[in-house]
Design a protein around this motif. Structure first.
Motif, PDB file in Angstrom:
ATOM      1  N   TRP A 100       0.828  -1.213   0.000  1.00 16.01           N
ATOM      2  CA  TRP A 100       0.000   0.000   0.000  1.00 16.01           C
ATOM      3  C   TRP A 100       0.860   1.259   0.000  1.00 16.01           C
ATOM      4  O   TRP A 100       0.501   2.265  -0.630  1.00 16.01           O
ATOM      5  CB  TRP A 100      -0.974  -0.009   1.175  1.00 16.01           C
ATOM      6  N   LEU A 101       1.997   1.225   0.677  1.00 16.18           N
ATOM      7  CA  LEU A 101       2.889   2.386   0.673  1.00 16.18           C
ATOM      8  C   LEU A 101       3.435   2.640  -0.736  1.00 16.18           C
ATOM      9  O   LEU A 101       3.389   3.769  -1.235  1.00 16.18           O
ATOM     10  CB  LEU A 101       4.031   2.179   1.665  1.00 16.18           C
ATOM     11  N   THR A 102       3.933   1.591  -1.389  1.00 18.95           N
ATOM     12  CA  THR A 102       4.471   1.775  -2.737  1.00 18.95           C
ATOM     13  C   THR A 102       3.362   2.103  -3.736  1.00 18.95           C
ATOM     14  O   THR A 102       3.591   2.838  -4.689  1.00 18.95           O
ATOM     15  CB  THR A 102       5.245   0.533  -3.213  1.00 18.95           C
ATOM     16  N   PHE A 103       2.167   1.584  -3.496  1.00 17.06           N
ATOM     17  CA  PHE A 103       1.026   1.926  -4.350  1.00 17.06           C
ATOM     18  C   PHE A 103       0.722   3.420  -4.262  1.00 17.06           C
ATOM     19  O   PHE A 103       0.512   4.078  -5.290  1.00 17.06           O
ATOM     20  CB  PHE A 103      -0.204   1.111  -3.926  1.00 17.06           C
ATOM     21  N   LEU A 104       0.712   3.966  -3.059  1.00 15.19           N
ATOM     22  CA  LEU A 104       0.433   5.397  -2.895  1.00 15.19           C
ATOM     23  C   LEU A 104       1.514   6.260  -3.541  1.00 15.19           C
ATOM     24  O   LEU A 104       1.209   7.287  -4.154  1.00 15.19           O
ATOM     25  CB  LEU A 104       0.278   5.740  -1.412  1.00 15.19           C
ATOM     26  N   VAL A 105       2.764   5.840  -3.436  1.00 13.89           N
ATOM     27  CA  VAL A 105       3.853   6.587  -4.077  1.00 13.89           C
ATOM     28  C   VAL A 105       3.715   6.527  -5.597  1.00 13.89           C
ATOM     29  O   VAL A 105       3.855   7.540  -6.296  1.00 13.89           O
ATOM     30  CB  VAL A 105       5.226   6.065  -3.609  1.00 13.89           C
ATOM     31  N   ALA A 106       3.423   5.341  -6.137  1.00 20.38           N
ATOM     32  CA  ALA A 106       3.260   5.186  -7.594  1.00 20.38           C
ATOM     33  C   ALA A 106       2.097   6.025  -8.097  1.00 20.38           C
ATOM     34  O   ALA A 106       2.213   6.726  -9.117  1.00 20.38           O
ATOM     35  CB  ALA A 106       3.046   3.717  -7.953  1.00 20.38           C
ATOM     36  N   GLU A 107       0.973   5.976  -7.395  1.00 17.08           N
ATOM     37  CA  GLU A 107      -0.190   6.769  -7.811  1.00 17.08           C
ATOM     38  C   GLU A 107       0.115   8.264  -7.734  1.00 17.08           C
ATOM     39  O   GLU A 107      -0.313   9.029  -8.603  1.00 17.08           O
ATOM     40  CB  GLU A 107      -1.405   6.440  -6.932  1.00 17.08           C
ATOM     41  N   SER A 108       0.857   8.692  -6.724  1.00 20.14           N
ATOM     42  CA  SER A 108       1.220  10.108  -6.596  1.00 20.14           C
ATOM     43  C   SER A 108       2.101  10.561  -7.754  1.00 20.14           C
ATOM     44  O   SER A 108       1.898  11.639  -8.313  1.00 20.14           O
ATOM     45  CB  SER A 108       1.944  10.356  -5.273  1.00 20.14           C
ATOM     46  N   CYS A 109       3.083   9.744  -8.112  1.00 23.26           N
ATOM     47  CA  CYS A 109       3.968  10.090  -9.234  1.00 23.26           C
ATOM     48  C   CYS A 109       3.182  10.151 -10.535  1.00 23.26           C
ATOM     49  O   CYS A 109       3.352  11.091 -11.334  1.00 23.26           O
ATOM     50  CB  CYS A 109       5.094   9.080  -9.361  1.00 23.26           C
ATOM     51  N   LEU A 110       2.333   9.159 -10.776  1.00 21.34           N
ATOM     52  CA  LEU A 110       1.548   9.155 -12.008  1.00 21.34           C
ATOM     53  C   LEU A 110       0.564  10.321 -12.045  1.00 21.34           C
ATOM     54  O   LEU A 110       0.380  10.945 -13.091  1.00 21.34           O
ATOM     55  CB  LEU A 110       0.809   7.820 -12.154  1.00 21.34           C
ATOM     56  N   LEU A 111      -0.041  10.627 -10.915  1.00 20.71           N
ATOM     57  CA  LEU A 111      -0.979  11.745 -10.868  1.00 20.71           C
ATOM     58  C   LEU A 111      -0.273  13.081 -11.085  1.00 20.71           C
ATOM     59  O   LEU A 111      -0.788  13.952 -11.790  1.00 20.71           O
ATOM     60  CB  LEU A 111      -1.731  11.740  -9.538  1.00 20.71           C
ATOM     61  N   ALA A 112       0.903  13.231 -10.515  1.00 23.09           N
ATOM     62  CA  ALA A 112       1.676  14.463 -10.731  1.00 23.09           C
ATOM     63  C   ALA A 112       2.042  14.616 -12.201  1.00 23.09           C
ATOM     64  O   ALA A 112       1.949  15.717 -12.768  1.00 23.09           O
ATOM     65  CB  ALA A 112       2.928  14.454  -9.866  1.00 23.09           C
ATOM     66  N   GLY A 113       2.453  13.529 -12.834  1.00 22.63           N
ATOM     67  CA  GLY A 113       2.762  13.573 -14.261  1.00 22.63           C
ATOM     68  C   GLY A 113       1.533  13.877 -15.097  1.00 22.63           C
ATOM     69  O   GLY A 113       1.602  14.620 -16.079  1.00 22.63           O
ATOM     70  N   LEU A 114       0.407  13.322 -14.706  1.00 22.58           N
ATOM     71  CA  LEU A 114      -0.842  13.585 -15.429  1.00 22.58           C
ATOM     72  C   LEU A 114      -1.247  15.040 -15.355  1.00 22.58           C
ATOM     73  O   LEU A 114      -1.657  15.634 -16.357  1.00 22.58           O
ATOM     74  CB  LEU A 114      -1.980  12.746 -14.839  1.00 22.58           C
ATOM     75  N   VAL A 115      -1.164  15.602 -14.174  1.00 21.37           N
ATOM     76  CA  VAL A 115      -1.570  17.002 -13.999  1.00 21.37           C
ATOM     77  C   VAL A 115      -0.689  17.910 -14.834  1.00 21.37           C
ATOM     78  O   VAL A 115      -1.178  18.801 -15.533  1.00 21.37           O
ATOM     79  CB  VAL A 115      -1.523  17.389 -12.507  1.00 21.37           C
ATOM     80  N   GLN A 116       0.610  17.670 -14.806  1.00 30.33           N
ATOM     81  CA  GLN A 116       1.510  18.504 -15.600  1.00 30.33           C
ATOM     82  C   GLN A 116       1.341  18.253 -17.094  1.00 30.33           C
ATOM     83  O   GLN A 116       1.414  19.176 -17.889  1.00 30.33           O
ATOM     84  CB  GLN A 116       2.961  18.261 -15.218  1.00 30.33           C
ATOM     85  N   SER A 117       1.115  17.019 -17.485  1.00 28.56           N
ATOM     86  CA  SER A 117       0.972  16.686 -18.899  1.00 28.56           C
ATOM     87  C   SER A 117      -0.327  17.233 -19.483  1.00 28.56           C
ATOM     88  O   SER A 117      -0.385  17.617 -20.647  1.00 28.56           O
ATOM     89  CB  SER A 117       1.027  15.171 -19.081  1.00 28.56           C
ATOM     90  N   ALA A 118      -1.368  17.279 -18.686  1.00 29.52           N
ATOM     91  CA  ALA A 118      -2.665  17.737 -19.174  1.00 29.52           C
ATOM     92  C   ALA A 118      -2.761  19.251 -19.209  1.00 29.52           C
ATOM     93  O   ALA A 118      -3.701  19.797 -19.791  1.00 29.52           O
ATOM     94  CB  ALA A 118      -3.781  17.170 -18.299  1.00 29.52           C
ATOM     95  N   TYR A 119      -1.810  19.943 -18.634  1.00 26.39           N
ATOM     96  CA  TYR A 119      -1.859  21.394 -18.545  1.00 26.39           C
ATOM     97  C   TYR A 119      -1.180  22.021 -19.759  1.00 26.39           C
ATOM     98  O   TYR A 119      -0.071  22.494 -19.703  1.00 26.39           O
ATOM     99  CB  TYR A 119      -1.178  21.849 -17.252  1.00 26.39           C
ATOM    100  N   HIS A 120      -1.854  21.958 -20.901  1.00 27.92           N
ATOM    101  CA  HIS A 120      -1.309  22.483 -22.151  1.00 27.92           C
ATOM    102  C   HIS A 120      -2.124  23.690 -22.564  1.00 27.92           C
ATOM    103  O   HIS A 120      -3.138  23.571 -23.239  1.00 27.92           O
ATOM    104  CB  HIS A 120      -1.372  21.439 -23.273  1.00 27.92           C
ATOM    105  N   THR A 121      -1.689  24.844 -22.151  1.00 26.40           N
ATOM    106  CA  THR A 121      -2.367  26.082 -22.558  1.00 26.40           C
ATOM    107  C   THR A 121      -1.347  26.992 -23.211  1.00 26.40           C
ATOM    108  O   THR A 121      -0.148  26.800 -23.089  1.00 26.40           O
ATOM    109  CB  THR A 121      -2.992  26.797 -21.348  1.00 26.40           C
TER     110      THR A 121
END
Length: 183
Positions: A100-121
């Motif tokens: 569960w600890l590594t799952f939360l870290v993986a989800e956090s990294c992927l979510l951070a990448g998603l937020v930055q990747s989706a921010y195309h203005t």
């Protein structure tokens, strides 16, 4: 083999596919370049179309599915049947917390990448002022998510195996009440 081989296979396949998608998202990170308009008054960022957002979102969802399958199959470790005391139960507890600890870290990294990747203005500014900062996903954001997804895959699979081993080999004793005529 203890436990359900189908559940273990689903966990492995889903998590490995999530790892592959996260690697794909890392490889297809968006890039940006500065451009000026036709009258040379404004500068703005132009982003190359990317697949990182979709790949990262799919990896995020699949990693969540893999963890949910393990949690449902084991009844989230604490809500299920009694486990046999010993090494398998202790190992299952340690692997449960670690996964569960590594799952939360993986989800956090992927979510951070998603937020930055989706921010195309388009950022605009006057050409004589400071040019806009064309932010893109940092190198390694999706890669860290992929690494932790692979670690989560190994820990979750090992957790489910140890949990199943402790559960299968433990038979709860029935409560008995003496039924003699002299009670």
């Amino acid at each position: 083999m203890a436990g359900s081989a189908a559940v273990l296979a689903v966990i492995l396949v889903v998590d490995v596919v999530a790892f592959g998608l996260a690697i794909g998202a890392e490889q297809s990170r968006p890039t940006a370049r500065l451009e000026t308009d036709a009258r040379n008054e404004w500068t703005y960022c132009v982003y190359r179309p990317d697949a990182a957002t979709g790949l990262g979102a799919a990896a995020l969802a699949l990693l969540l599915v893999g963890q949910a399958v393990a949690a449902v199959a084991s009844r989230c470790f604490c809500c299920g049947a009694a486990l046999r005391p010993g090494g398998s139960r202790a190992c299952a507890l340690i692997l449960f917390l670690s996964s569960w600890l590594t799952f939360l870290v993986a989800e956090s990294c992927l979510l951070a990448g998603l937020v930055q990747s989706a921010y195309h203005t388009r950022y605009r500014s006057v050409i004589f002022e400071n040019p806009p900062d064309c932010e893109t996903v940092r190198r390694g954001t999706f890669g860290a998510g992929a690494a932790f997804a692979l670690i989560t895959c190994a820990l979750t699979s090992a957790y489910y195996y140890c949990f199943s081993k402790a559960r299968v080999s433990y038979a709860r004793r029935e409560a008995t009440i003496g039924m003699s005529p002299y009670s």
